[in-house]
Design a protein around this motif. Sequence first.
Motif, short mmCIF file in Angstrom:
data_model
loop_
_atom_site.label_atom_id
_atom_site.label_comp_id
_atom_site.label_asym_id
_atom_site.label_seq_id
_atom_site.Cartn_x
_atom_site.Cartn_y
_atom_site.Cartn_z
N SER A 126 0.82 -1.22 0.00
CA SER A 126 0.00 0.00 0.00
C SER A 126 0.85 1.27 0.00
O SER A 126 0.33 2.35 -0.24
CB SER A 126 -0.93 0.01 1.21
OG SER A 126 -0.19 -0.08 2.42
N LEU A 127 2.15 1.16 0.28
CA LEU A 127 3.01 2.34 0.30
C LEU A 127 4.26 2.18 -0.56
O LEU A 127 5.19 2.97 -0.42
CB LEU A 127 3.46 2.65 1.74
CG LEU A 127 2.42 3.23 2.69
CD1 LEU A 127 3.03 3.48 4.06
CD2 LEU A 127 1.82 4.51 2.14
N ASP A 128 4.27 1.20 -1.47
CA ASP A 128 5.53 0.96 -2.19
C ASP A 128 5.60 1.65 -3.54
O ASP A 128 6.53 1.39 -4.31
CB ASP A 128 5.78 -0.54 -2.35
CG ASP A 128 4.76 -1.22 -3.28
OD1 ASP A 128 3.84 -0.53 -3.75
OD2 ASP A 128 4.89 -2.43 -3.52
N LEU A 129 4.66 2.55 -3.84
CA LEU A 129 4.67 3.24 -5.13
C LEU A 129 4.63 4.74 -4.94
O LEU A 129 3.76 5.27 -4.26
CB LEU A 129 3.46 2.82 -5.99
CG LEU A 129 3.42 1.38 -6.47
CD1 LEU A 129 2.10 1.13 -7.18
CD2 LEU A 129 4.58 1.08 -7.38
N GLY A 130 5.57 5.44 -5.50
CA GLY A 130 5.52 6.87 -5.76
C GLY A 130 5.18 7.83 -4.66
O GLY A 130 5.15 9.02 -4.90
N VAL A 131 4.89 7.37 -3.44
CA VAL A 131 4.52 8.30 -2.38
C VAL A 131 5.77 9.01 -1.88
O VAL A 131 6.80 8.39 -1.66
CB VAL A 131 3.82 7.56 -1.22
CG1 VAL A 131 3.28 8.54 -0.20
CG2 VAL A 131 2.70 6.68 -1.76
N ASP A 132 5.67 10.34 -1.70
CA ASP A 132 6.82 11.15 -1.35
C ASP A 132 6.89 11.34 0.17
O ASP A 132 6.15 12.14 0.73
CB ASP A 132 6.74 12.51 -2.06
CG ASP A 132 7.95 13.38 -1.78
OD1 ASP A 132 8.96 12.83 -1.29
OD2 ASP A 132 7.90 14.59 -2.06
N PHE A 133 7.76 10.58 0.83
CA PHE A 133 8.00 10.71 2.26
C PHE A 133 9.46 11.08 2.46
O PHE A 133 10.33 10.21 2.62
CB PHE A 133 7.67 9.40 3.00
CG PHE A 133 6.23 8.97 2.88
CD1 PHE A 133 5.21 9.87 3.10
CD2 PHE A 133 5.90 7.67 2.54
CE1 PHE A 133 3.87 9.49 3.01
CE2 PHE A 133 4.58 7.28 2.44
CZ PHE A 133 3.56 8.19 2.67
N ALA A 134 9.74 12.37 2.44
CA ALA A 134 11.11 12.84 2.50
C ALA A 134 11.88 12.39 3.73
O ALA A 134 13.07 12.08 3.65
CB ALA A 134 11.14 14.37 2.38
N PRO A 135 11.27 12.33 4.94
CA PRO A 135 12.04 11.93 6.12
C PRO A 135 12.52 10.48 6.11
O PRO A 135 13.41 10.12 6.88
CB PRO A 135 11.06 12.15 7.28
CG PRO A 135 10.07 13.14 6.77
CD PRO A 135 9.92 12.80 5.32
N VAL A 136 11.93 9.62 5.26
CA VAL A 136 12.30 8.20 5.27
C VAL A 136 13.73 8.05 4.73
O VAL A 136 14.03 8.47 3.61
CB VAL A 136 11.32 7.37 4.42
CG1 VAL A 136 11.79 5.91 4.33
CG2 VAL A 136 9.93 7.44 5.00
N ASP A 137 14.60 7.48 5.54
CA ASP A 137 15.99 7.28 5.12
C ASP A 137 16.41 5.82 5.19
O ASP A 137 17.59 5.51 5.01
CB ASP A 137 16.94 8.14 5.97
CG ASP A 137 16.82 7.85 7.46
OD1 ASP A 137 15.93 7.06 7.84
OD2 ASP A 137 17.61 8.41 8.24
N GLN A 138 15.46 4.91 5.44
CA GLN A 138 15.79 3.49 5.48
C GLN A 138 14.56 2.67 5.13
O GLN A 138 13.45 2.98 5.59
CB GLN A 138 16.30 3.10 6.87
CG GLN A 138 16.63 1.63 7.01
CD GLN A 138 17.18 1.29 8.39
OE1 GLN A 138 18.35 0.97 8.55
NE2 GLN A 138 16.34 1.36 9.41
N VAL A 139 14.75 1.66 4.31
CA VAL A 139 13.69 0.74 3.93
C VAL A 139 14.14 -0.67 4.26
O VAL A 139 15.25 -1.08 3.88
CB VAL A 139 13.34 0.85 2.43
CG1 VAL A 139 12.38 -0.26 2.02
CG2 VAL A 139 12.74 2.21 2.13
N LEU A 140 13.31 -1.41 4.97
CA LEU A 140 13.59 -2.81 5.31
C LEU A 140 12.56 -3.69 4.62
O LEU A 140 11.36 -3.41 4.67
CB LEU A 140 13.54 -3.03 6.82
CG LEU A 140 14.56 -2.25 7.67
CD1 LEU A 140 14.34 -2.56 9.15
CD2 LEU A 140 15.97 -2.60 7.26
N GLN A 141 13.03 -4.74 3.98
CA GLN A 141 12.15 -5.70 3.31
C GLN A 141 12.25 -7.04 4.03
O GLN A 141 13.33 -7.62 4.13
CB GLN A 141 12.56 -5.86 1.84
CG GLN A 141 11.90 -7.02 1.11
CD GLN A 141 10.39 -6.85 0.96
OE1 GLN A 141 9.92 -5.77 0.61
NE2 GLN A 141 9.64 -7.90 1.24
N VAL A 142 11.13 -7.53 4.53
CA VAL A 142 11.09 -8.83 5.21
C VAL A 142 10.89 -9.91 4.17
O VAL A 142 9.84 -9.96 3.52
CB VAL A 142 9.97 -8.87 6.27
CG1 VAL A 142 9.93 -10.24 6.92
CG2 VAL A 142 10.18 -7.79 7.31
#
Length: 442
Positions: free
Chosen positions: A403-419
């Motif tokens: 639900s959040l893996d496309l095109g949404v602009d979240f500038a503060p996010v600096d890390q992505v973890l994939q389980v």
Amino acid sequence: MARTKKQAPALEGTAIRLQEETPSGGVPAFVPEAARAQIRARRKKERAQQEGRKPKPKQRATPQKKAKATPPSPHPPKEPLIDPNLPTEQRIETWFAQRGWSPFPFQHKVWEAYAQGKSGLLHSSTGTGKSYAVWFAALREALAEQATSEKTPLRVLWLTPLRALAGDITAALQEPLAPLGLDWEVVARTGDTSARTRAKLRDRLPPALVTTPESLSLMLSQPKLVGSPSAFSQLKLVVVDEWHELLVSKRGVMVQLALARLRKLCPGLRVWGLSATLGNLAQAQEALLGRATKGALIQGKQPKTFEISTLLPPEGDRFPWGGHLGIAMLDRVLAAIEKARTTLLFTNTRSQAELWFRALTEARPELKDRIALHHGSLDPDEREHAERGLKEGSLLAVVSTSSLDLGVDFAPVDQVLQVGSPKGVARLLQRAGRSGHQPGAV
């Protein structure tokens, strides 16, 4: 002669008589609770009558209503108007300069191709400004035609595959309108839209509408809307966002059917597709525009740096994932989350997202207010809370599905973890792109 057995008085009545005869006024412990309450009420009434005053009626305790938090205004404060006497190009350059930006060469190419009446496909990395490339092309045309009124009919139709992306796009498209002197309204029409807004849309469409393929199909099936000669007569542009996501599913066929219908309703319609992870660009463009239309293919080759690392268990188990969905790595995941500013933790299923959210909050109860959950089955208010926290940087982590893996602009996010496995390289790149979603960021 038969002996008669004297019947004993009831316990409750005995207790009451004992209480009345007790000078100390105490209530014996064996008196039932109901009788104790009756005794207290009668004695209180008798004392009031002796003192010559009326007993006060018993007041019911009314629960205090919890104050509702005032939601943030959906409309940001208006910026100062850029001098309308300046040429259109200079006004747009000024708006970009006020934010410390300058248009990329591929954005200029999109503006030129659109001005020539061409449709096309724009392929560029995440966070490089694809949305503003096609949006400002439509704004340049509207400013040149003086179509700046709020009563302007529908001119731009924006298709997005996600409800979360629809809200983000709506806010981004609204931002430059007031400074450029465009009194337009950008409205989102998705499954979360209220019945009141949907009814208003049936009467009149706004200058810019953001919607999903399913909602567009429903709109095109409404006789009142389609039967109106002015509903789509001024439609100039249809933008298909994240075309790679729609292309490989039945939703892509739904988009193609809707576009065929719109081309018949408004000849001269221009269609632009946006994507960041397409492989065969020519085939994707043909599926979007049709074989009869030769459109522009523009690539924005902006460098994007990726840093990929893996979190592995210290010792290899026989079945490290079996039955646990990765929860064995909870401590290492928490350590990684606490080192970053804001983290998006992606899972492949909603049940897995719920499990991880529960595990994280139970392991760190003090962080319960700074960790949120996001997936399509949640209430819209819960999803908006998570999205707002990501934008503001007030959340430490959000556990999410696709639900959040496309095109949404979240500038503060600096890390992505994939389980676990993302089930595709393109999806992994899309999810990784949520980190540093701006030019030059990692």
